[in-house]
Design a protein around this motif. Structure first.
Motif, PDB file in Angstrom:
ATOM      1  N   SER A 186       0.866  -1.419   0.546  1.00 44.72           N
ATOM      2  CA  SER A 186      -0.086  -0.172  -0.344  1.00 44.72           C
ATOM      3  C   SER A 186       0.809   1.026   0.564  1.00 44.72           C
ATOM      4  O   SER A 186       0.702   2.126  -0.318  1.00 44.72           O
ATOM      5  N   GLY A 187       2.164   1.718   0.633  1.00 44.01           N
ATOM      6  CA  GLY A 187       3.120   2.483   0.698  1.00 44.01           C
ATOM      7  C   GLY A 187       3.169   2.491  -1.024  1.00 44.01           C
ATOM      8  O   GLY A 187       3.218   3.643  -0.687  1.00 44.01           O
ATOM      9  N   ILE A 188       3.592   2.053  -1.456  1.00 41.79           N
ATOM     10  CA  ILE A 188       4.403   2.229  -3.286  1.00 41.79           C
ATOM     11  C   ILE A 188       3.065   2.804  -3.660  1.00 41.79           C
ATOM     12  O   ILE A 188       2.523   3.276  -4.539  1.00 41.79           O
ATOM     13  N   ALA A 189       1.687   2.044  -3.910  1.00 38.38           N
ATOM     14  CA  ALA A 189       0.866   2.847  -4.441  1.00 38.38           C
ATOM     15  C   ALA A 189       0.639   4.121  -3.946  1.00 38.38           C
ATOM     16  O   ALA A 189       0.201   4.354  -4.484  1.00 38.38           O
ATOM     17  N   SER A 190       0.687   4.396  -2.568  1.00 37.73           N
ATOM     18  CA  SER A 190      -0.060   5.389  -2.085  1.00 37.73           C
ATOM     19  C   SER A 190       1.202   6.771  -2.732  1.00 37.73           C
ATOM     20  O   SER A 190       0.785   7.500  -3.800  1.00 37.73           O
ATOM     21  N   ALA A 191       2.166   6.448  -2.893  1.00 35.65           N
ATOM     22  CA  ALA A 191       3.015   7.437  -3.831  1.00 35.65           C
ATOM     23  C   ALA A 191       3.047   7.214  -5.189  1.00 35.65           C
ATOM     24  O   ALA A 191       3.621   8.894  -5.610  1.00 35.65           O
ATOM     25  N   ARG A 192       2.775   6.175  -5.436  1.00 37.55           N
ATOM     26  CA  ARG A 192       2.992   6.762  -7.203  1.00 37.55           C
ATOM     27  C   ARG A 192       2.060   7.338  -7.420  1.00 37.55           C
ATOM     28  O   ARG A 192       1.231   7.904  -8.603  1.00 37.55           O
ATOM     29  N   ILE A 193       0.149   8.240  -6.474  1.00 38.82           N
ATOM     30  CA  ILE A 193      -0.510   8.560  -7.013  1.00 38.82           C
ATOM     31  C   ILE A 193      -0.327   9.998  -6.721  1.00 38.82           C
ATOM     32  O   ILE A 193      -1.140  11.071  -6.995  1.00 38.82           O
ATOM     33  N   VAL A 194       0.231  10.368  -5.476  1.00 37.21           N
ATOM     34  CA  VAL A 194       0.308  11.681  -4.566  1.00 37.21           C
ATOM     35  C   VAL A 194       1.674  12.382  -4.946  1.00 37.21           C
ATOM     36  O   VAL A 194       1.720  13.749  -4.690  1.00 37.21           O
ATOM     37  N   THR A 195       2.481  11.726  -5.624  1.00 34.84           N
ATOM     38  CA  THR A 195       3.782  12.498  -6.263  1.00 34.84           C
ATOM     39  C   THR A 195       3.440  12.527  -7.382  1.00 34.84           C
ATOM     40  O   THR A 195       3.615  11.956  -8.335  1.00 34.84           O
ATOM     41  N   SER A 196       4.832  13.856  -8.057  1.00 38.37           N
ATOM     42  CA  SER A 196       5.013  13.885  -9.365  1.00 38.37           C
ATOM     43  C   SER A 196       5.679  13.044  -9.832  1.00 38.37           C
ATOM     44  O   SER A 196       6.850  12.221  -9.362  1.00 38.37           O
ATOM     45  N   ALA A 197       5.607  13.068 -11.203  1.00 37.37           N
ATOM     46  CA  ALA A 197       7.638  12.115 -11.731  1.00 37.37           C
ATOM     47  C   ALA A 197       8.768  13.119 -11.283  1.00 37.37           C
ATOM     48  O   ALA A 197       9.274  12.594 -11.079  1.00 37.37           O
ATOM     49  N   GLU A 198       8.492  14.119 -11.303  1.00 33.00           N
ATOM     50  CA  GLU A 198       9.911  15.015 -10.932  1.00 33.00           C
ATOM     51  C   GLU A 198      10.474  15.306  -9.890  1.00 33.00           C
ATOM     52  O   GLU A 198      11.537  14.649  -9.570  1.00 33.00           O
ATOM     53  N   GLU A 199       9.012  14.475  -8.919  1.00 29.62           N
ATOM     54  CA  GLU A 199       9.500  14.656  -7.385  1.00 29.62           C
ATOM     55  C   GLU A 199      10.044  12.848  -7.041  1.00 29.62           C
ATOM     56  O   GLU A 199      10.881  13.421  -6.697  1.00 29.62           O
ATOM     57  N   LYS A 200       9.447  11.942  -8.101  1.00 30.13           N
ATOM     58  CA  LYS A 200       9.730  10.822  -8.600  1.00 30.13           C
ATOM     59  C   LYS A 200      11.594  11.144  -8.637  1.00 30.13           C
ATOM     60  O   LYS A 200      12.930  10.216  -8.275  1.00 30.13           O
ATOM     61  N   ASN A 201      11.676  11.612  -9.685  1.00 33.33           N
ATOM     62  CA  ASN A 201      13.231  11.405 -10.043  1.00 33.33           C
ATOM     63  C   ASN A 201      14.315  12.183  -9.061  1.00 33.33           C
ATOM     64  O   ASN A 201      15.254  11.753  -9.294  1.00 33.33           O
ATOM     65  N   ALA A 202      14.166  13.064  -8.258  1.00 35.04           N
ATOM     66  CA  ALA A 202      14.394  14.474  -7.524  1.00 35.04           C
ATOM     67  C   ALA A 202      14.786  13.628  -6.364  1.00 35.04           C
ATOM     68  O   ALA A 202      15.588  13.928  -6.074  1.00 35.04           O
ATOM     69  N   SER A 352      -3.445  14.741  -9.182  1.00 37.21           N
ATOM     70  CA  SER A 352      -3.501  15.716 -10.457  1.00 37.21           C
ATOM     71  C   SER A 352      -4.655  16.226 -10.994  1.00 37.21           C
ATOM     72  O   SER A 352      -5.664  15.297 -10.514  1.00 37.21           O
ATOM     73  N   LYS A 353      -4.160  16.110 -11.996  1.00 40.08           N
ATOM     74  CA  LYS A 353      -5.773  16.929 -13.177  1.00 40.08           C
ATOM     75  C   LYS A 353      -7.031  15.811 -12.831  1.00 40.08           C
ATOM     76  O   LYS A 353      -8.203  16.298 -12.931  1.00 40.08           O
ATOM     77  N   SER A 354      -5.987  14.911 -13.505  1.00 39.84           N
ATOM     78  CA  SER A 354      -7.442  13.871 -13.837  1.00 39.84           C
ATOM     79  C   SER A 354      -7.732  12.987 -13.032  1.00 39.84           C
ATOM     80  O   SER A 354      -9.166  12.323 -13.452  1.00 39.84           O
ATOM     81  N   VAL A 355      -7.799  13.416 -11.506  1.00 39.23           N
ATOM     82  CA  VAL A 355      -8.476  12.903 -10.599  1.00 39.23           C
ATOM     83  C   VAL A 355      -9.444  13.793  -9.757  1.00 39.23           C
ATOM     84  O   VAL A 355      -9.329  14.755 -10.058  1.00 39.23           O
ATOM     85  N   LYS A 356     -10.819  13.470 -10.207  1.00 40.51           N
ATOM     86  CA  LYS A 356     -12.104  14.290  -9.702  1.00 40.51           C
ATOM     87  C   LYS A 356     -11.759  14.925  -8.361  1.00 40.51           C
ATOM     88  O   LYS A 356     -11.545  14.827  -7.553  1.00 40.51           O
ATOM     89  N   ASP A 357     -13.218  16.288  -7.960  1.00 39.84           N
ATOM     90  CA  ASP A 357     -11.954  16.967  -7.113  1.00 39.84           C
ATOM     91  C   ASP A 357     -13.224  16.297  -5.899  1.00 39.84           C
ATOM     92  O   ASP A 357     -12.180  16.158  -4.767  1.00 39.84           O
TER      93      ASP A 357
END
Length: 400
Positions: A186-202, A352-357
């Motif tokens: 679950s920890g990896i699943a959460s990180a996938r969706i709430v961090t950006s590609a730029e953050e994951k790279n840095a 991300s903007k793709s996720v509904k409010d």
């Protein structure tokens, strides 16, 4: 006419069971079409102690999701957590075989196989074997194919757990007549969706503070580098308030939700609240400062445990920022306190903007991440048949 496929995420949490249903359209876009929730029973600190009660909670959530989509559910992407989940780092090596020193696919595979060859003690099984990257003669490379070197090292972070606990999670799904399509920490699943590609790279550390545990995943170079579980969550704060301030657990949860802050101002420290809130017989005043002392002590313990667990990455500056998610991340000034301990910028979950409010809530990050994982795997395995429960068992337990 567009083709679509339905994927389902089931997250087994200490506080609640969550089921999200997504529709993959044209093998590239995910649209969430249904969800169901139920309070968790039979689970403590992410670990299942009463299979019957846990299965009943899961069934309630799944039935609720089925009602929102007016169809049946056959398989799930299952999120798993618990204090039994551990991890360790391993490195596999291989000499580059070609005369010109160019790394081939066979060289990479030999290094990877060497890294994954370590056996676990009896009763433990791998959940993930994550490749963190490669080193060519000591130099990091995310994609070494075709590069020149004498030796290649493959670094892996191995996530494993107790067979009994994993089997119980799988049994919950199986008891409902469903299959497990993917099994994900679950920890990896959460990180996938709430961090950006730029953050994951840095270099980003994602911390999901649930009711019973805090799951974490550290990403660098776009890959998970380390992931694990700290046995401290929101319920511990509630219990501390109940014990320290002589309150009922129900009242402690109410006070935590309504009044608790990670840090307070001098003015707030001088104020008081009523324990019951009705100012009737038996009600009493307690200082806000007393509440904060309890809350802050537990949060600082969690942050210091994480700092110790990931010390080499904090000390080297590899962790550039921390992102919080999960229900406890809603606590006011949590990031301000965390920033004092971690000494890096801290923020709460961003979607991300793709996720509904209506779905942009930290409590949903795990289930949303599971759907994102299912989308990614579906794209990779386009055209392949779904894996059966037997194949999942073979993957997890090495059954033949």
């Amino acid at each position: 006419m567009s083709d679509s496929k339905t994927v389902v995420a089931l997250e087994i949490g200490t506080g609640k069971m969550q089921v999200f249903v997504g529709e993959i359209v044209d093998n590239k876009m995910l649209r969430i079409v249904g969800m169901g929730q139920a309070p968790s029973e039979g689970i403590k600190k992410g670990d299942i102690f009463d299979l019957r009660k846990a299965a009943s909670s899961a069934q309630t959530a799944i039935v609720g999701a089925e009602r929102t989509i007016s169809t049946g559910i056959n398989s799930v992407c299952l999120g798993i957590s618990g204090t039994h989940i551990k991890g360790f780092r391993t490195v596999g090596s291989a000499n580059v075989s070609s005369a010109d020193g160019l790394v081939t696919r066979k060289d990479i595979d030999r290094a990877r196989d060497d890294a994954k060859s370590k056996s676990l003690v009896e009763g433990k099984s791998y959940i993930h074997q994550i490749c963190c990257g490669y080193y060519l003669d000591g130099r990091f490379s995310s994609n070494p194919l075709g590069e020149r070197a004498n030796k290649i090292d493959a670094e892996f972070w191995m996530v494993y757990g107790d067979n009994e606990k994993i089997e119980q999670a799988l049994a919950i799904v199986q008891s409902l007549g469903l299959e497990v399509e993917y099994l994900v920490f679950s920890g990896i699943a959460s990180a996938r969706i709430v961090t950006s590609a730029e953050e994951k790279n840095a270099g980003v550390l994602c911390i999901d503070i649930g009711c019973g545990t805090a799951d974490y995943a550290f990403y660098k170079h776009g890959r998970p580098i380390q992931a694990g579980v700290i046995p401290v969550g929101g319920d511990h704060i509630t219990n501390d308030l109940s014990f320290g301030l002589r309150l009922s657990r129900k009242n402690s949860e109410r006070i935590k939700t309504r009044f608790a802050k990670a840090l307070i101002t001098e003015q707030e420290a001088e104020s008081t609240i009523w324990t019951e809130g009705d100012k009737q017989i038996g009600d009493r005043k307690i200082p806000v400062e007393a509440i904060n002392c309890v809350v802050r002590a537990r949060l600082e313990e969690l942050f210091l445990l994480l700092r110790s667990e990931l010390g080499e990455y904090f000390n080297s500056g590899a962790i550039k920022c921390v992102v919080f998610t999960g229900g406890t991340s809603r606590m006011p000034r949590l990031c301000e306190l965390a920033q004092r301990v971690f000494e890096v910028p801290c923020s709460t979950a961003k979607f991300s903007k793709s996720v509904k409010d209506s779905l942009r809530h930290p409590e949903y990050s795990g289930a949303l991440g599971l759907l994102d994982h299912a989308l990614s795997e579906t794209i990779k395995e386009s055209g392949n048949k779904r894996r059966s429960m037997g194949k999942i068992l073979k993957k997890v337990f090495g059954l033949r």
